[in-house]
Design a protein around this motif. Sequence first.
Motif, short mmCIF file in Angstrom:
data_model
loop_
_atom_site.label_atom_id
_atom_site.label_comp_id
_atom_site.label_asym_id
_atom_site.label_seq_id
_atom_site.Cartn_x
_atom_site.Cartn_y
_atom_site.Cartn_z
N VAL A 1 0.79 -1.16 -0.08
CA VAL A 1 0.05 -0.09 -0.01
C VAL A 1 0.78 1.31 0.08
N TRP B 1 -1.22 -5.51 -2.80
CA TRP B 1 -2.00 -4.97 -1.53
C TRP B 1 -3.38 -5.79 -1.58
N ASP C 1 -0.63 -2.55 -6.26
CA ASP C 1 -2.08 -2.79 -5.84
C ASP C 1 -2.48 -4.14 -5.93
N GLU D 1 -10.66 2.09 0.70
CA GLU D 1 -10.15 1.52 -0.32
C GLU D 1 -11.24 1.40 -1.44
N ARG E 1 2.29 1.45 -3.72
CA ARG E 1 0.95 2.05 -4.35
C ARG E 1 1.14 3.67 -4.40
N SER F 1 -3.86 5.95 0.25
CA SER F 1 -2.99 4.88 0.46
C SER F 1 -1.96 5.01 1.59
N GLN G 1 -3.84 4.54 4.73
CA GLN G 1 -4.43 2.95 5.07
C GLN G 1 -2.98 2.64 5.64
#
Length: 152
Positions: free
Chosen positions: A22, A48, A45, A94, A25, A126, A129
């Motif tokens: 992540v 992830w 991705d 997401e 990304r 991202s 997260q």
Amino acid sequence: MIIRWLLAAFHLLALGVGLGAVWARGRALQGELDAAGLRRVFYADSWWGVAAFVWIGTGLVRAFGGFEKGSFYYLHNHAFWGKMGLLVVILGLELRPMVALIRWRRLVARGEIPDTRAASRFAQISFAQAALVVLMVLAATAMARGYGVARR
């Protein structure tokens, strides 16, 4: 015994892969989004997504499959619910990047150029997260040390 160990190992490995993916990304989304840049975004991705699948799958089996402390322990642990709340936020965040990146992949597969104006927003998501994953680790380590259980 070996199944418990393997479930825990895959759960932790998925955490490491997912956190790196992540973050990668987010970095890729900040870069130039030419054909090579989009390949980097899609690659990170994909990892992830794989990590999330393994992480959630092993977590469910560990919590509710009778391999660990038992569902009663988890369902009555405040740190577990905090961890699950963080997971819900991660999954909620997401939704937009996931839908957009699926569209981007389809367009690229057809030889078209996707509209990447939202890339910087998806990069910020991202990174947020990634921070939430770190907070989940803190909740998990608290659980492992007995925090979150009501004391009598």
